[in-house]
Design a protein around this motif. Structure first.
Motif, PDB file in Angstrom:
ATOM      1  N   LEU A   1       0.501  -0.694   0.032  1.00 23.00           N
ATOM      2  CA  LEU A   1      -0.175  -0.251  -0.130  1.00 23.00           C
ATOM      3  C   LEU A   1       0.653   0.891  -0.310  1.00 23.00           C
ATOM      4  O   LEU A   1       2.251   1.217   0.471  1.00 23.00           O
ATOM      5  CB  LEU A   1      -1.005  -0.198   1.034  1.00 23.00           C
ATOM      6  N   GLY A   2       0.312   2.260  -0.079  1.00 21.54           N
ATOM      7  CA  GLY A   2       1.490   3.626  -0.912  1.00 21.54           C
ATOM      8  C   GLY A   2      -0.287   4.760  -0.088  1.00 21.54           C
ATOM      9  O   GLY A   2      -1.384   4.553  -0.254  1.00 21.54           O
ATOM     10  N   GLU A   3       0.464   6.012  -0.937  1.00 22.58           N
ATOM     11  CA  GLU A   3      -0.244   7.470  -0.548  1.00 22.58           C
ATOM     12  C   GLU A   3      -1.393   6.833  -1.622  1.00 22.58           C
ATOM     13  O   GLU A   3      -2.998   7.551  -1.998  1.00 22.58           O
ATOM     14  CB  GLU A   3       0.581   8.254  -0.821  1.00 22.58           C
TER      15      GLU A   3
ATOM     16  N   SER B   1       4.457  -8.481  -1.723  1.00 22.36           N
ATOM     17  CA  SER B   1       5.337  -9.610  -1.684  1.00 22.36           C
ATOM     18  C   SER B   1       5.353 -10.703  -2.011  1.00 22.36           C
ATOM     19  O   SER B   1       5.625 -11.474  -2.311  1.00 22.36           O
ATOM     20  CB  SER B   1       6.606  -9.363  -0.928  1.00 22.36           C
ATOM     21  N   ARG B   2       4.269 -11.445  -0.982  1.00 22.56           N
ATOM     22  CA  ARG B   2       3.751 -12.655  -1.036  1.00 22.56           C
ATOM     23  C   ARG B   2       2.913 -13.103  -1.850  1.00 22.56           C
ATOM     24  O   ARG B   2       1.467 -13.281  -2.135  1.00 22.56           O
ATOM     25  CB  ARG B   2       3.127 -13.165   0.445  1.00 22.56           C
ATOM     26  N   PHE B   3       3.895 -13.874  -3.371  1.00 18.79           N
ATOM     27  CA  PHE B   3       3.066 -14.368  -4.663  1.00 18.79           C
ATOM     28  C   PHE B   3       1.547 -15.148  -4.538  1.00 18.79           C
ATOM     29  O   PHE B   3       0.633 -15.079  -4.483  1.00 18.79           O
ATOM     30  CB  PHE B   3       4.490 -14.281  -5.116  1.00 18.79           C
ATOM     31  N   ASP B   4       1.753 -15.883  -3.533  1.00 20.01           N
ATOM     32  CA  ASP B   4       0.730 -16.843  -3.349  1.00 20.01           C
ATOM     33  C   ASP B   4      -0.207 -16.241  -2.503  1.00 20.01           C
ATOM     34  O   ASP B   4      -1.699 -16.621  -3.363  1.00 20.01           O
ATOM     35  CB  ASP B   4       1.099 -18.035  -2.043  1.00 20.01           C
ATOM     36  N   HIS B   5      -0.582 -15.534  -1.675  1.00 27.27           N
ATOM     37  CA  HIS B   5      -1.430 -14.848  -1.344  1.00 27.27           C
ATOM     38  C   HIS B   5      -2.104 -13.184  -2.721  1.00 27.27           C
ATOM     39  O   HIS B   5      -3.188 -13.147  -2.771  1.00 27.27           O
ATOM     40  CB  HIS B   5      -0.713 -13.381  -0.212  1.00 27.27           C
ATOM     41  N   SER B   6      -0.955 -12.975  -3.278  1.00 24.62           N
ATOM     42  CA  SER B   6      -1.203 -12.305  -4.336  1.00 24.62           C
ATOM     43  C   SER B   6      -2.592 -13.244  -5.782  1.00 24.62           C
ATOM     44  O   SER B   6      -3.455 -13.254  -5.958  1.00 24.62           O
ATOM     45  CB  SER B   6       0.264 -12.233  -5.615  1.00 24.62           C
ATOM     46  N   LEU B   7      -1.615 -14.628  -5.603  1.00 17.40           N
ATOM     47  CA  LEU B   7      -2.642 -15.332  -6.588  1.00 17.40           C
ATOM     48  C   LEU B   7      -4.133 -15.577  -5.701  1.00 17.40           C
ATOM     49  O   LEU B   7      -5.081 -15.921  -6.672  1.00 17.40           O
ATOM     50  CB  LEU B   7      -1.473 -16.254  -7.245  1.00 17.40           C
ATOM     51  N   ALA B   8      -3.292 -15.860  -4.645  1.00 17.69           N
ATOM     52  CA  ALA B   8      -4.757 -15.905  -4.382  1.00 17.69           C
ATOM     53  C   ALA B   8      -6.210 -15.311  -4.348  1.00 17.69           C
ATOM     54  O   ALA B   8      -7.493 -15.471  -4.290  1.00 17.69           O
ATOM     55  CB  ALA B   8      -4.536 -16.716  -2.548  1.00 17.69           C
ATOM     56  N   ASN B   9      -6.275 -13.497  -3.846  1.00 14.65           N
ATOM     57  CA  ASN B   9      -6.590 -13.036  -4.103  1.00 14.65           C
ATOM     58  C   ASN B   9      -7.080 -12.547  -6.063  1.00 14.65           C
ATOM     59  O   ASN B   9      -8.248 -12.262  -5.605  1.00 14.65           O
ATOM     60  CB  ASN B   9      -5.983 -11.279  -3.623  1.00 14.65           C
TER      61      ASN B   9
END
Length: 213
Positions: free
Chosen positions: A14-16, A106-114
């Motif tokens: 996340l960021g601004e 950075s967690r590709f597993d979480h990114s793909l699951a999402n």
């Protein structure tokens, strides 16, 4: 919540930039550390949920005190990720649209699951979008118009084994009655020639990823 837009802020990158994605009237959901990010930028989550294993005890107390509703769970004995918990809650509210912020990181597993969560929304006829600083991702199974906005590229990737009958209108690299199968890169890095384009398809689930360099 019927007919409202729900924005889930979760614990990825996340960021601004994410503040600009929140509109007046949105129902704000904080998932794990995403709830803290909302609070730090001056928002009050309607509901914060998760195991909160990525925040300190002080931060957890801050989230609890600053949220309209607070739900926590055991970090070990649970079957869903924090993001999926929030997503399931959002689906049950019958919203007009679900926006996922912080769902990539950075967690590709979480990114793909999402990204796979988009299939649940599509099956219920609820529009769902994942947005980060450089990308906007949707999943489609019917003809869909997309707008260029600030994005320079559009990539098409099948989420089902294959997607058939793909025809593109208003793109630099046209496709006509094409089939895309998992493992092919044919749909990567296309460009919209106008402010709006049309993607037609006949069968399958197609990820539409708009990106900017």
């Amino acid at each position: 919540m019927t007919g409202k837009r729900i924005v889930i802020v979760t614990g990825g990158t996340l960021g601004e930039w994410f503040v600009e994605e929140i509109k007046e009237g949105d129902v704000l959901v904080g998932s794990d550390r995403g709830a803290l990010s909302l609070i730090e930028y001056g928002f009050q989550p309607y509901i914060s949920m998760g195991d909160f294993d990525s925040v300190t005890e002080e931060e957890r107390d801050q989230i609890r005190a600053s949220s309209h509703t607070f739900i926590d769970c055991d970090p070990i004995y649970k079957d869903l990720t924090d993001t999926e918990m929030a997503f399931e809650w959002a689906l049950a509210q019958d919203p007009s649209h679900i926006i996922l912020l912080g769902a990539l990181g950075s967690r590709f597993d979480h990114s793909l699951a999402n990204i796979h969560l988009l299939r649940k929304g599509l099956s219920l006829g609820i529009a769902c979008t994942i947005i980060d600083a450089s990308n906007e991702i949707i999943l489609i199974n019917m003809p869909t118009h997309i707008r260029r906005g600030s994005y320079t590229h559009v990539s098409l990737l099948p989420l089902s084994m294959e997607v058939t009958g793909i025809t593109l209108h208003g793109f630099q690299y046209p496709l006509r009655q094409a089939t895309l199968q998992i493992g092919q890169s044919l749909g990567i890095s296309n460009v919209l020639l106008e402010q709006e384009g049309l993607i037609e398809l006949e069968t399958g689930l197609l990820l539409v990823i708009q990106s900017k360099d």
